[in-house]
Design an enzyme around this catalytic site. Structure first.
Site, PDB file in Angstrom:
ATOM      1  N   HIS A 126      26.359  40.678  19.787  1.00 56.31           N
ATOM      2  CA  HIS A 126      26.461  40.001  21.380  1.00 56.31           C
ATOM      3  C   HIS A 126      25.248  39.074  21.409  1.00 56.31           C
ATOM      4  CE1 HIS A 126      24.770  43.866  22.704  1.00 56.31           C
ATOM      5  NE2 HIS A 126      24.375  42.985  24.012  1.00 56.31           N
ATOM      6  N   ASP A 156      28.624  45.127  15.831  1.00 53.18           N
ATOM      7  CA  ASP A 156      27.685  44.457  16.999  1.00 53.18           C
ATOM      8  C   ASP A 156      26.284  44.765  16.148  1.00 53.18           C
ATOM      9  OD1 ASP A 156      27.087  43.187  19.195  1.00 53.18           O
ATOM     10  OD2 ASP A 156      26.458  45.048  20.514  1.00 53.18           O
ATOM     11  N   SER A 159      19.355  45.423  24.544  1.00 52.65           N
ATOM     12  CA  SER A 159      19.776  44.675  23.504  1.00 52.65           C
ATOM     13  C   SER A 159      19.615  44.462  22.548  1.00 52.65           C
ATOM     14  CB  SER A 159      20.611  43.727  23.944  1.00 52.65           C
ATOM     15  OG  SER A 159      22.456  44.331  25.091  1.00 52.65           O
TER      16      SER A 159
END
Length: 371
Positions: A118, A148, A222
């Site tokens: 993402h 992911d 992230s």
């Protein structure tokens, strides 16, 4: 705030509102040169793996005065900032493209970087700020939306790769450090413990086996590293459970075992190859609490399951002799096998036990499944 406002956030989402802290983004973009040619995949990729861990007594004595300085220094040298540019569907008044920020982990000296899917999803340009402060264009080598995860490649040599912890070595109560670039303020290290392992059914990814931690993880973390007290990689930070979008002590990281498996396939093939039978299933226990197995709800036309004779209403109870407890187990066990594998499913159809042999197909990417 109302209880039903609690949501799961992938960590980059707030950064669209934090472009004002992104001076580093603009600086990085000045360094962008012409688009690089696709990276070759004939490198011999060397992954660093941790050896045996030291004793608890020596660990405590060694950290009495220095805390986790050594682990933080070791891990931080392998964590990078990732800047992406994407063509915004709604341009700003000045016509600028949207910018976002995330983190990544150097996994091989040849320029391979592991991050979240993402972070780079939809990006038209990707830049990486390396530990030495230099900015390099990055190519997207491959991505896996189902977990992911994504792998980037930069044209750089002798990068400092992180050391991988032994798969399954992390346990509840272990101290961990989260390394990344939250909110674009600069590289940050936070400390916490492992709150749980094997978290699934969260609805974040198709394949879930998360490490839960209370180490502070915020937007921008992230793709960053979750490491043990020796600075070895135990997970890739991916999501948080939060009312506000900021850290509230419940963060999730993809364990190194899954990350390593996906990374190796992307480096070798550009994508992850998983087995697929082309059915939608639900848990048998939904209809009977004591039942086990996966009930076939839909069969894709022309898919492997239909070709083999699977029908709506079949309850799959075993696969190659291994019991199937529910629909999640059916998906996971199938995905672990290579496309082309021949699998024997045991099932019941209208109360009659039977066996069906299926030649697995290749699991499509999520975008392909929506067509």
């Amino acid at each position: 705030m109302k209880a039903n406002s609690i949501t799961l956030h992938r960590l980059w989402m707030l950064l669209a509102q934090a472009v004002t802290v992104g001076a580093g983004l603009l600086i990085a973009w000045h360094a962008f040169g012409p688009a690089a040619s696709p990276p070759a995949r004939n490198d011999v990729v060397t992954i660093h793996e941790a050896g045996g861990s030291s004793s608890l007594a020596s660990t405590i004595l060694g950290r009495r005065d220095t805390g986790y300085r050594s682990a933080a220094r070791k891990a931080s040298a392998s964590v990078v900032n990732i800047y992406t540019r994407s063509a915004s569907s709604r341009r700003s008044r000045r016509g600028q493209d949207s910018l976002s920020l995330g983190s990544g982990v150097i996994v091989a000296a040849q320029g391979y970087i592991l991050t979240n899917n993402h972070v780079v999803d939809g990006a038209t340009e990707i830049a990486v700020m390396l530990p030495n402060g230099k900015v390099a264009d990055a190519q997207l080598l491959g991505r896996d939306p189902d977990t992911d995860l994504a792998v980037l490649k930069v044209d750089a040599k002798d990068l400092p790769p992180i050391t991988f912890a032994e798969p399954g070595s992390v346990q509840v109560g272990d101290i961990v450090l989260a390394v990344g670039d939250p909110f674009g303020v600069g590289q940050t290290v936070t400390q916490g413990i492992v709150s749980a392992t094997g978290r699934n059914r969260l609805g974040i990814n198709t394949f879930e086996n998360f490490i839960q931690t209370d180490a502070a993880i915020n937007p921008g973390n992230s793709g960053g590293a979750l490491v043990d007290i020796d600075g070895n990689l135990v997970g890739i930070n991916a999501a948080i459970y939060s009312e506000s979008g900021g850290s509230q002590g419940i963060g999730f990281a993809i364990p190194v075992s899954l990350a390593r498996e996906v990374m190796d396939q992307i480096i070798a093939h550009g994508r992850v190859e998983r087995g697929w039978i082309g059915v939608v299933a639900s848990d048998a226990k939904r209809g009977a609490p004591d039942a086990s197995g996966a009930v076939v709800e839909k069969v894709q036309r022309g898919g492997p399951g239909e070709k083999a004779g699977l029908r709506v209403g079949d309850t799959v109870t075993a696969m190659n002799g291994k019991s199937i407890a529910d629909a999640t187990a059916l998906i996971n066990e199938t995905a672990m096998l290579a496309p082309g594998s021949r699998v024997e499913f045991k099932l019941t159809r209208r109360g009659v036990a039977m066996a069906v042999a299926v030649e697995l197909g290749r699991r499509p990417m999520p975008a392909e499944r929506r067509r």
